[in-house]
Design a protein around this motif. Sequence first.
Motif, PDB file in Angstrom:
ATOM      1  N   ASP A  25      50.992  40.629  36.843  1.00 46.79           N
ATOM      2  CA  ASP A  25      50.401  39.565  37.728  1.00 46.79           C
ATOM      3  C   ASP A  25      49.293  40.569  38.537  1.00 46.79           C
ATOM      4  OD1 ASP A  25      52.230  41.346  39.628  1.00 46.79           O
ATOM      5  OD2 ASP A  25      52.952  39.421  40.488  1.00 46.79           O
ATOM      6  N   ARG A  26      49.243  41.644  38.392  1.00 51.37           N
ATOM      7  CA  ARG A  26      48.357  41.867  38.944  1.00 51.37           C
ATOM      8  C   ARG A  26      47.549  43.332  38.201  1.00 51.37           C
ATOM      9  NH1 ARG A  26      49.375  42.118  44.211  1.00 51.37           N
ATOM     10  NH2 ARG A  26      51.046  41.057  44.624  1.00 51.37           N
ATOM     11  N   GLY A  28      42.988  42.180  37.747  1.00 54.50           N
ATOM     12  CA  GLY A  28      41.783  41.682  37.700  1.00 54.50           C
ATOM     13  C   GLY A  28      40.987  41.732  37.692  1.00 54.50           C
ATOM     14  N   PRO A  29      39.875  41.245  37.685  1.00 60.64           N
ATOM     15  CA  PRO A  29      38.372  41.260  37.466  1.00 60.64           C
ATOM     16  C   PRO A  29      37.856  42.501  37.670  1.00 60.64           C
ATOM     17  CG  PRO A  29      38.503  40.091  38.882  1.00 60.64           C
ATOM     18  CD  PRO A  29      39.450  39.916  38.550  1.00 60.64           C
ATOM     19  N   GLU A  30      37.971  43.077  38.806  1.00 57.26           N
ATOM     20  CA  GLU A  30      37.867  44.857  38.888  1.00 57.26           C
ATOM     21  C   GLU A  30      38.598  45.756  38.219  1.00 57.26           C
ATOM     22  OE1 GLU A  30      39.053  42.743  41.141  1.00 57.26           O
ATOM     23  OE2 GLU A  30      37.562  43.133  43.251  1.00 57.26           O
ATOM     24  N   GLU A  31      40.093  45.861  37.938  1.00 48.95           N
ATOM     25  CA  GLU A  31      40.387  46.338  36.424  1.00 48.95           C
ATOM     26  C   GLU A  31      39.663  46.234  34.945  1.00 48.95           C
ATOM     27  OE1 GLU A  31      43.316  45.278  40.676  1.00 48.95           O
ATOM     28  OE2 GLU A  31      42.083  44.793  39.344  1.00 48.95           O
ATOM     29  N   GLY A  32      39.651  45.595  34.735  1.00 49.14           N
ATOM     30  CA  GLY A  32      39.191  44.742  33.913  1.00 49.14           C
ATOM     31  C   GLY A  32      37.600  45.966  34.156  1.00 49.14           C
ATOM     32  N   GLU A  33      37.425  45.222  34.950  1.00 47.39           N
ATOM     33  CA  GLU A  33      35.680  46.424  35.044  1.00 47.39           C
ATOM     34  C   GLU A  33      35.622  48.061  34.697  1.00 47.39           C
ATOM     35  OE1 GLU A  33      31.401  46.475  37.597  1.00 47.39           O
ATOM     36  OE2 GLU A  33      33.123  44.493  37.524  1.00 47.39           O
ATOM     37  N   ALA A  34      36.334  47.977  35.584  1.00 45.19           N
ATOM     38  CA  ALA A  34      36.553  49.564  35.532  1.00 45.19           C
ATOM     39  C   ALA A  34      37.452  50.456  34.285  1.00 45.19           C
ATOM     40  CB  ALA A  34      37.994  49.717  36.962  1.00 45.19           C
ATOM     41  N   ILE A 165      40.178  48.924  46.516  1.00 46.91           N
ATOM     42  CA  ILE A 165      41.441  48.429  46.641  1.00 46.91           C
ATOM     43  C   ILE A 165      40.496  46.910  45.857  1.00 46.91           C
ATOM     44  CG2 ILE A 165      42.880  46.635  48.121  1.00 46.91           C
ATOM     45  CD1 ILE A 165      43.223  50.321  48.439  1.00 46.91           C
ATOM     46  N   THR A 166      41.506  46.419  45.569  1.00 48.85           N
ATOM     47  CA  THR A 166      41.043  44.677  44.670  1.00 48.85           C
ATOM     48  C   THR A 166      41.665  44.458  44.553  1.00 48.85           C
ATOM     49  OG1 THR A 166      42.823  45.000  42.885  1.00 48.85           O
ATOM     50  CG2 THR A 166      40.943  47.178  42.175  1.00 48.85           C
ATOM     51  N   SER A 167      40.876  43.238  44.552  1.00 50.38           N
ATOM     52  CA  SER A 167      41.352  42.045  44.448  1.00 50.38           C
ATOM     53  C   SER A 167      41.988  41.229  44.769  1.00 50.38           C
ATOM     54  CB  SER A 167      40.022  40.838  44.486  1.00 50.38           C
ATOM     55  OG  SER A 167      40.306  40.602  42.923  1.00 50.38           O
ATOM     56  N   VAL A 168      43.743  42.161  43.629  1.00 47.36           N
ATOM     57  CA  VAL A 168      44.785  41.826  43.600  1.00 47.36           C
ATOM     58  C   VAL A 168      45.259  42.410  44.184  1.00 47.36           C
ATOM     59  CG1 VAL A 168      44.133  40.261  41.397  1.00 47.36           C
ATOM     60  CG2 VAL A 168      44.418  42.748  40.960  1.00 47.36           C
ATOM     61  N   GLY A 169      45.073  43.424  44.978  1.00 50.22           N
ATOM     62  CA  GLY A 169      45.803  44.709  45.704  1.00 50.22           C
ATOM     63  C   GLY A 169      46.174  45.765  45.311  1.00 50.22           C
TER      64      GLY A 169
END
Length: 179
Positions: A25-26, A28-34, A165-169
């Motif tokens: 559940d954690r 987000g878009p920043e993780e995918g982009e990274a 720090i990403t938008s999903v924490g």
Amino acid sequence: MRKVTAHLFSSADGVVESPNLFQFDRFGPEEGEAMGKALAPVTDVILGRKIYDEWAGYFSGNDEDFGAFINPVAKHVASHTLKDPLDWNNATVIGEDLLDFVRELKQGDGGVISVNSISVVRQLLEAGLLDELTLTVHPVFAGQGRKLFDGLAEPFRLELVDSQITSVGNAMLTYRKHA
């Protein structure tokens, strides 16, 4: 010289084994982009036997998402039990000593070398052969499972070279071994 990197998902208590049990559940878009940015320059992947077994069974013949990346790249498998030829496209067993193999691979031609095995990442960290380690730390305590730093021969210091720090924490932390 080629760069050797690793990107692992970690719980707040340091567990890196089976991240699918705590990251569901954690992501987000920043993780995918990274992940996309990290994988783009990769031409070689080093896997341990366990992750090879898991991934070969799932991704071989599956060209969606991560399969589109992992199937065509050169896969080098650190194993004392597997023998060539391996069933998965572009996969070979590291026949020599792992550390010598990585030293030689770093000197050759190609893009970034990505490592995807807890034990191999730990060995390369200890030997000073891992140039960059990114940990995406999820705000959860897994409670049990293998930790990256369990069993290190002796302590060593890491240098933080990037953080977000990403938008999903999640905390995405990139380190290199401190000189």
